[in-house]
Write a protein that holds these residues in place. Structure first.
Motif, PDB file in Angstrom:
ATOM      1  N   MET A  56      -5.365 -14.458  11.188  1.00  0.00           N
ATOM      2  CA  MET A  56      -6.170 -13.923  12.283  1.00  0.00           C
ATOM      3  C   MET A  56      -7.243 -12.959  11.792  1.00  0.00           C
ATOM      4  SD  MET A  56      -3.087 -13.244  15.032  1.00  0.00           S
ATOM      5  CE  MET A  56      -2.111 -12.294  13.859  1.00  0.00           C
ATOM      6  N   GLY A  57      -7.373 -12.785  10.473  1.00  0.00           N
ATOM      7  CA  GLY A  57      -8.366 -11.887   9.912  1.00  0.00           C
ATOM      8  C   GLY A  57      -7.845 -10.499   9.602  1.00  0.00           C
ATOM      9  N   GLN A  58      -6.585 -10.238   9.879  1.00  0.00           N
ATOM     10  CA  GLN A  58      -6.002  -8.933   9.586  1.00  0.00           C
ATOM     11  C   GLN A  58      -5.835  -8.754   8.090  1.00  0.00           C
ATOM     12  OE1 GLN A  58      -4.438 -11.628  10.597  1.00  0.00           O
ATOM     13  NE2 GLN A  58      -2.222 -11.498  10.507  1.00  0.00           N
ATOM     14  N   VAL A  59      -6.098  -7.553   7.605  1.00  0.00           N
ATOM     15  CA  VAL A  59      -5.901  -7.234   6.193  1.00  0.00           C
ATOM     16  C   VAL A  59      -4.568  -6.511   6.087  1.00  0.00           C
ATOM     17  CG1 VAL A  59      -6.772  -5.931   4.220  1.00  0.00           C
ATOM     18  CG2 VAL A  59      -8.372  -7.105   5.755  1.00  0.00           C
ATOM     19  N   TYR A  60      -3.654  -7.103   5.333  1.00  0.00           N
ATOM     20  CA  TYR A  60      -2.332  -6.515   5.186  1.00  0.00           C
ATOM     21  C   TYR A  60      -2.390  -5.320   4.247  1.00  0.00           C
ATOM     22  CZ  TYR A  60      -0.573 -10.695   7.487  1.00  0.00           C
ATOM     23  OH  TYR A  60      -0.325 -11.691   8.391  1.00  0.00           O
ATOM     24  N   LEU A  61      -1.815  -4.222   4.678  1.00  0.00           N
ATOM     25  CA  LEU A  61      -1.760  -3.004   3.882  1.00  0.00           C
ATOM     26  C   LEU A  61      -0.340  -2.869   3.339  1.00  0.00           C
ATOM     27  CD1 LEU A  61      -3.890  -0.783   6.292  1.00  0.00           C
ATOM     28  CD2 LEU A  61      -4.662  -2.033   4.270  1.00  0.00           C
ATOM     29  N   ALA A  62       0.220  -1.707   3.364  1.00  0.00           N
ATOM     30  CA  ALA A  62       1.565  -1.482   2.853  1.00  0.00           C
ATOM     31  C   ALA A  62       2.585  -2.222   3.723  1.00  0.00           C
ATOM     32  CB  ALA A  62       1.880   0.006   2.826  1.00  0.00           C
TER      33      ALA A  62
END
Length: 150
Positions: A56-62
């Motif tokens: 969905m375009g989300q950037v995964y962080l921690a």
């Protein structure tokens, strides 16, 4: 209070105005981990250049065992379809203007506002002005197909 090492790591992945919100929200379960590349029991830092991007375009962080963070950067758009997810979500709007419809209620979200969407709640978003937002999901939304609508 989060350990000094974790607070120092937050400085690298969160803008200053978002750090207090996530430090408080995640104090009990916060574990910094490099997704799928390191053990989630060991604090890790996820550098921007190695962050994965979801469908969905989300950037995964921690990402830890119980909670994960993701960053959204979205242009203007109309409401998407109603949907629900198999996890709880808390979010913080860094910039832009967002509208949220959830279970028949409507809310305008401005920079500095935060929100919570219960697991299974029917909701949808509309981006009025381009946004940057941070969300945390529990359990982590990126695993076991949880990012797909229920």
């Amino acid at each position: 209070m989060l350990p000094t090492e974790i607070m120092a790591a937050l400085v690298w992945i969160l803008p200053p105005n978002a750090m207090p919100f996530f430090a408080a929200a995640c104090e009990a379960a916060f574990v910094l981990a490099k997704p799928a590349k390191a053990m989630m029991d060991i604090p890790q830092i996820v550098p921007t250049h190695s962050s994965d991007t979801g469908e969905m375009g989300q950037v995964y962080l921690a990402t830890g065992k119980e909670v994960s963070m993701r960053r959204w950067q979205e242009d203007r758009c109309e409401f998407g379809a109603d949907h629900s997810r198999d996890y709880e979500t808390v979010g913080y709007l860094i910039s832009g203007h967002l509208e949220l419809d959830m279970d028949g209620e409507h809310a305008k979200i401005m920079p500095g506002d935060s929100w919570m969407i219960p697991k299974g709640a029917v909701h949808r978003y509309r981006v009025i002005e381009p946004i940057v937002a941070i969300e945390a999901t529990c359990p982590p939304g990126r695993f076991a197909g949880r990012d797909h609508p229920v």
